[in-house]
Scaffold this active site. Sequence first.
Site, short mmCIF file in Angstrom:
data_model
loop_
_atom_site.label_atom_id
_atom_site.label_comp_id
_atom_site.label_asym_id
_atom_site.label_seq_id
_atom_site.Cartn_x
_atom_site.Cartn_y
_atom_site.Cartn_z
N GLU A 195 -4.85 -8.46 -1.76
CA GLU A 195 -5.42 -8.39 -0.41
C GLU A 195 -6.80 -7.78 -0.50
O GLU A 195 -6.98 -6.74 -1.12
CB GLU A 195 -4.53 -7.53 0.51
N GLU A 213 0.81 -1.22 0.00
CA GLU A 213 0.00 0.00 0.00
C GLU A 213 0.85 1.27 0.00
O GLU A 213 0.56 2.23 0.71
CB GLU A 213 -1.00 -0.03 1.16
#
Length: 536
Positions: free
Chosen positions: A319, A202
């Site tokens: 994810e 991220e």
Amino acid sequence: MAYRQILAIVLFLCVFQFLDCTVSSAVEENGTVFVYGRAAVGTIDEDFICATLDWWPPEKCDYGSCSWDHASILNLDLNNVILQNAIKAFAPLKIRIGGTLQDIVIYETPDSKQPCLPFTKNSSILFGYTQGCLPMRRWDELNAFFRKTGTKVIFGLNALSGRSIKSNGEAIGAWNYTNAESFIRFTAENNYTIDGWELGNELCGSGVGARVGANQYAIDTINLRNIVNRVYKNVSPMPLVIGPGGFFEVDWFTEYLNKAENSLNATTRHIYDLGPGVDEHLIEKILNPSYLDQEAKSFRSLKNIIKNSSTKAVAWVGESGGAYNSGRNLVSNAFVYSFWYLDQLGMASLYDTKTYCRQSLIGGNYGLLNTTNFTPNPDYYSALIWRQLMGRKALFTTFSGTKKIRSYTHCARQSKGITVLLMNLDNTTTVVAKVELNNSFSLRHTKHMKSYKRASSQLFGGPNGVIQREEYHLTAKDGNLHSQTMLLNGNALQVNSMGDLPPIEPIHINSTEPITIAPYSIVFVHMRNVVVPACA
């Protein structure tokens, strides 16, 4: 012959009784499932189902709830029989190791100069924790566990090493890969099998806590590729190089994929489309077809970027937990979440997404397994049944009738037939559906088809010429969407005292009968005798 006919009648009556009990108070509506069977629209990996293991320590709390307990890579009980059996059942399960804290982890390799210390909570610094460490003793234990359970491992590397973080979150400098390369080399020298090395978590686009520009990330990815090429030069197949493992932004991903060129095997994005776990309207979103449809835009955009770029990478969901900040108890670990989860699996498949990693295998309120006692939550069984029934090829499918039905079809895993997945998001209406096969379509999967043309398909008879199909009806215990017990054809799915998983067994229905989808239910229909060109 008479015995078999009697048995078939008894089975049908049992099925009828089960369905009658579940829908007795409902109204009924007819519908049609249209399946385009001439060619697949998407193809998934054989090991499409993937789950994550995270780094969060027990102190990780969200909205006053501390839901991680001992579910971390560093403290998970690897000897738990239920855990081992749950993974083995997928034969194999792909597990992605990673999460927020991976970008502040160092690896205790023989040449590491830094002390190997655990994460310590500190809310005043990046990600709220001090730097943590993976001891090589624990890495040895994990790899013994992976080998025993047949796990395919994707490992997320620390991509912030060597960079400085500005106050606005911008990461400055190149990736210092010294410790990562040492760790990769240690792993290879010990003959630990890693299926993929993923760079960062991220940090792409706007980032979460920190961000790295697309150009620099591409340079770092090329460096990872060079490391993998050096370390595994005599190994075949080589581990995959994967990135960026973050939230999708069109411009960032476009630049990254073009500049990373052929260094990348899979591009990963994360999905938390339901918003924060504290949201009181999670169930309303899950049961709203229009809301579920929204994620198709991102699937479609990434597919087009890949198609139009120079990359050879394929799309993964690296994810996805639906609701961020650890999910919500009795929602993301309850029956109702399977509507969202299975819809995601179906939609991802349509857009040629090769792997889908669920956050998490265990940990938080969105684990496939209960964090404290390891018993499977409903989504575990949904994933397992998907794995057993849905083959690699996704077929374009639409439903004519109520908008509350979600429909997906794949070539069957267990036969040359098809498996249809139907989900009824309505709480009162029973849907009675027939399946028709077509050889043309013109609109996206979220729209109804306006014209149909029958395909030439074949139906083969079973014993005594009776054509049967196999059905798997999933419902919540006592009809409670918050229930953590899932019923399969009216029977609770529960592990036994030895930690063994329950059998996944269908009911057999005469194929001339329509499919009945009860309110708030999920049905997998394996039609092994339906042969279409895409699955032949």
